[in-house]
Design a protein around this motif. Structure first.
Motif, PDB file in Angstrom:
ATOM      1  N   THR A  11       9.502   3.546  -1.263  1.00 42.63           N
ATOM      2  CA  THR A  11       9.748   2.105  -1.215  1.00 42.63           C
ATOM      3  C   THR A  11       9.865   1.499  -2.610  1.00 42.63           C
ATOM      4  OG1 THR A  11       7.369   1.754  -1.055  1.00 42.63           O
ATOM      5  CG2 THR A  11       8.601   1.758   1.013  1.00 42.63           C
ATOM      6  N   TYR A 151      -2.971   3.750 -17.944  1.00 45.57           N
ATOM      7  CA  TYR A 151      -1.729   4.152 -17.260  1.00 45.57           C
ATOM      8  C   TYR A 151      -1.000   5.196 -18.106  1.00 45.57           C
ATOM      9  CZ  TYR A 151       3.127   3.519 -15.607  1.00 45.57           C
ATOM     10  OH  TYR A 151       4.412   3.711 -15.140  1.00 45.57           O
ATOM     11  N   THR A 186      11.640  -3.977 -11.958  1.00 40.65           N
ATOM     12  CA  THR A 186      11.098  -3.715 -10.617  1.00 40.65           C
ATOM     13  C   THR A 186       9.841  -4.575 -10.401  1.00 40.65           C
ATOM     14  OG1 THR A 186       9.491  -2.021 -11.249  1.00 40.65           O
ATOM     15  CG2 THR A 186      11.756  -1.271 -10.909  1.00 40.65           C
TER      16      THR A 186
HETATM   17  N1  LIG Z   1       9.245  -0.231 -13.649  1.00 42.80           N
HETATM   18  C1  LIG Z   1       9.127   0.310 -14.861  1.00 42.80           C
HETATM   19  O1  LIG Z   1       9.369  -0.330 -15.910  1.00 42.80           O
HETATM   20  C2  LIG Z   1       8.690   1.755 -15.009  1.00 42.80           C
HETATM   21  C3  LIG Z   1       8.677   2.295 -16.300  1.00 42.80           C
HETATM   22  C4  LIG Z   1       8.278   3.628 -16.469  1.00 42.80           C
HETATM   23  C5  LIG Z   1       7.924   4.376 -15.360  1.00 42.80           C
HETATM   24  N2  LIG Z   1       7.933   3.822 -14.125  1.00 42.80           N
HETATM   25  C6  LIG Z   1       7.541   4.672 -12.994  1.00 42.80           C
HETATM   26  O2  LIG Z   1       8.629   4.755 -12.077  1.00 42.80           O
HETATM   27  C7  LIG Z   1       8.127   4.972 -10.751  1.00 42.80           C
HETATM   28  C8  LIG Z   1       8.725   3.945  -9.831  1.00 42.80           C
HETATM   29  O3  LIG Z   1       8.314   2.667 -10.306  1.00 42.80           O
HETATM   30  P1  LIG Z   1       8.902   1.279  -9.776  1.00 42.80           P
HETATM   31  O4  LIG Z   1       8.857   0.352 -10.940  1.00 42.80           O
HETATM   32  O5  LIG Z   1      10.176   1.490  -9.042  1.00 42.80           O
HETATM   33  O6  LIG Z   1       7.739   0.935  -8.751  1.00 42.80           O
HETATM   34  P2  LIG Z   1       7.493  -0.237  -7.734  1.00 42.80           P
HETATM   35  O7  LIG Z   1       8.768  -0.831  -7.258  1.00 42.80           O
HETATM   36  O8  LIG Z   1       6.422  -1.123  -8.262  1.00 42.80           O
HETATM   37  O9  LIG Z   1       6.857   0.651  -6.543  1.00 42.80           O
HETATM   38  C9  LIG Z   1       5.698   1.386  -6.691  1.00 42.80           C
HETATM   39  C10 LIG Z   1       5.710   2.438  -5.617  1.00 42.80           C
HETATM   40  O10 LIG Z   1       4.536   3.237  -5.666  1.00 42.80           O
HETATM   41  C11 LIG Z   1       4.077   3.412  -4.356  1.00 42.80           C
HETATM   42  N3  LIG Z   1       2.643   3.607  -4.339  1.00 42.80           N
HETATM   43  C12 LIG Z   1       1.692   2.884  -4.977  1.00 42.80           C
HETATM   44  N4  LIG Z   1       0.492   3.354  -4.673  1.00 42.80           N
HETATM   45  C13 LIG Z   1       0.681   4.398  -3.825  1.00 42.80           C
HETATM   46  C14 LIG Z   1      -0.180   5.292  -3.158  1.00 42.80           C
HETATM   47  N5  LIG Z   1      -1.517   5.224  -3.268  1.00 42.80           N
HETATM   48  N6  LIG Z   1       0.372   6.238  -2.374  1.00 42.80           N
HETATM   49  C15 LIG Z   1       1.694   6.329  -2.214  1.00 42.80           C
HETATM   50  N7  LIG Z   1       2.586   5.509  -2.819  1.00 42.80           N
HETATM   51  C16 LIG Z   1       2.061   4.555  -3.602  1.00 42.80           C
HETATM   52  C17 LIG Z   1       4.472   2.150  -3.588  1.00 42.80           C
HETATM   53  O11 LIG Z   1       4.658   2.466  -2.243  1.00 42.80           O
HETATM   54  P3  LIG Z   1       3.944   1.723  -0.997  1.00 42.80           P
HETATM   55  O12 LIG Z   1       3.227   0.520  -1.504  1.00 42.80           O
HETATM   56  O13 LIG Z   1       5.054   1.432  -0.037  1.00 42.80           O
HETATM   57  O14 LIG Z   1       3.056   2.794  -0.480  1.00 42.80           O
HETATM   58  C18 LIG Z   1       5.818   1.854  -4.214  1.00 42.80           C
HETATM   59  O15 LIG Z   1       6.824   2.568  -3.550  1.00 42.80           O
HETATM   60  C19 LIG Z   1       6.597   4.896 -10.867  1.00 42.80           C
HETATM   61  O16 LIG Z   1       6.069   6.191 -10.969  1.00 42.80           O
HETATM   62  C20 LIG Z   1       6.377   4.142 -12.177  1.00 42.80           C
HETATM   63  O17 LIG Z   1       5.125   4.453 -12.737  1.00 42.80           O
HETATM   64  C21 LIG Z   1       8.315   2.528 -13.912  1.00 42.80           C
END
Ligand SMILES: NC(=O)c1ccc[n+]([C@@H]2O[C@H](COP(=O)([O-])OP(=O)(O)OC[C@H]3O[C@@H](n4cnc5c(N)ncnc54)[C@H](OP(=O)(O)O)[C@@H]3O)[C@@H](O)[C@H]2O)c1
Length: 245
Positions: A11, A151, A186
């Motif tokens: 998601t 983190y 995001t």
């Molecule tokens: N956004 C950025 O700038 C950025 C930068 C570097 C890395 N990242 C990494 O990229 C990935 C995707 O990030 P995003 O920004 O697209 O995230 P996001 O839209 O905030 O979504 C976070 C996701 O993590 C899931 N999640 C959280 N806790 C969980 C748990 N206990 N079990 C299973 N799923 C869980 C949530 O799913 P549900 O709540 O539906 O379970 C949701 O799908 C992450 O690993 C993040 O650390 C993001």
């Protein structure tokens, strides 16, 4: 030949865009997260738009005792699994995370939960002797900074784990790719101060799937973060510790 891909944390905005890029190739998908209603909506949308097979199921990274049974249920439906994308992540409140009672959730989701489920996936793919694992880490894991070091530590540990997994599975025909995004637009980053060079989830999704056709095992997205982080890593510690980063 099309792939059968398990997406963990499906998601998330980056995972949704990645799922679209896999769907455009005609791949079969299994989407997993904690939000069943949202998974149902995303699955229906992908089936309608791309005419592909999409399954979904509940997965909680923190509930490591359920991971074995979860993976068995994935294999029961999709025994031809050829790829896993680990996209879930939790930034948390970085000031509150200074207190371990909060910080441990950041570690439990981003590192412990990731290692738990990837160990199971890796053992299965190793037996099949083919496939891929794509893990989404972060540039935050490249150097500890006061703004997000809990983190960052969890993501840095995840990067090292993926590097070791890559080293172990290479000879078994399984490819492991580490994705290190910079800032992405995001829910995770919504409203955070000090963001710059923010990429779209769509940009990430296309390149995450595109990385399978390239040779790099560690992929910075967008590409220029490799050089930004190289500079940041080169700053001598006596100067770095005085900076407000
Ligand atoms: N956004 C950025 O700038 C950025 C930068 C570097 C890395 N990242 C990494 O990229 C990935 C995707 O990030 P995003 O920004 O697209 O995230 P996001 O839209 O905030 O979504 C976070 C996701 O993590 C899931 N999640 C959280 N806790 C969980 C748990 N206990 N079990 C299973 N799923 C869980 C949530 O799913 P549900 O709540 O539906 O379970 C949701 O799908 C992450 O690993 C993040 O650390 C993001």
């Amino acid at each position: 030949m099309s792939d059968a891909v398990l997406i963990l944390g499906a998601t998330s905005a980056i995972a949704r865009a990645t799922a679209v890029a896999f769907a455009a190739r005609g791949d079969t998908l299994y989407l997993a997260s904690r939000d069943e209603d949202e998974l149902r909506r995303i699955s229906a949308d992908l089936r309608l738009r791309f005419g592909i097979e999409v399954h979904f199921g509940l997965f909680d990274a923190e509930a490591t005792e359920t991971h074995e049974a979860f993976f068995k249920s994935v294999i029961a439906i999709m025994p031809t699994i050829s790829g896993v994308v680990l996209a879930f992540g939790y930034l948390g409140d970085q000031v509150l995370a200074r207190d371990f009672s909060v910080g441990k959730k950041v570690i439990a989701i981003n590192f412990t939960g990731a290692v738990s489920i990837l160990s199971i996936c890796a053992n299965y793919l190793e037996l099949l002797q083919h496939g891929f694992i794509i893990g989404i880490a972060s540039v935050a894991g490249d150097r500890g900074r006061q703004s997000n070091y809990v983190y960052g530590a969890a993501k840095g540990a995840l990067s090292l784990y993926l590097q070791g997994l890559s080293n172990r599975l290479y000879a078994r025909g399984v490819r492991v790719i580490t994705i290190k995004p910079g800032f992405v637009d995001t829910a995770m980053t919504y409203g955070l101060p000090g963001l710059f060079l923010v990429a779209s989830p769509q940009y990430l999704g296309e390149r995450i799937v595109g990385s399978l056709g390239k040779s790099a095992d560690v992929v910075y997205l967008p590409w220029f973060w490799r050089y930004i982080m190289l500079i940041i890593k080169c700053i001598p510690e006596p100067i770095f510790k005085r900076m407000k980063l």
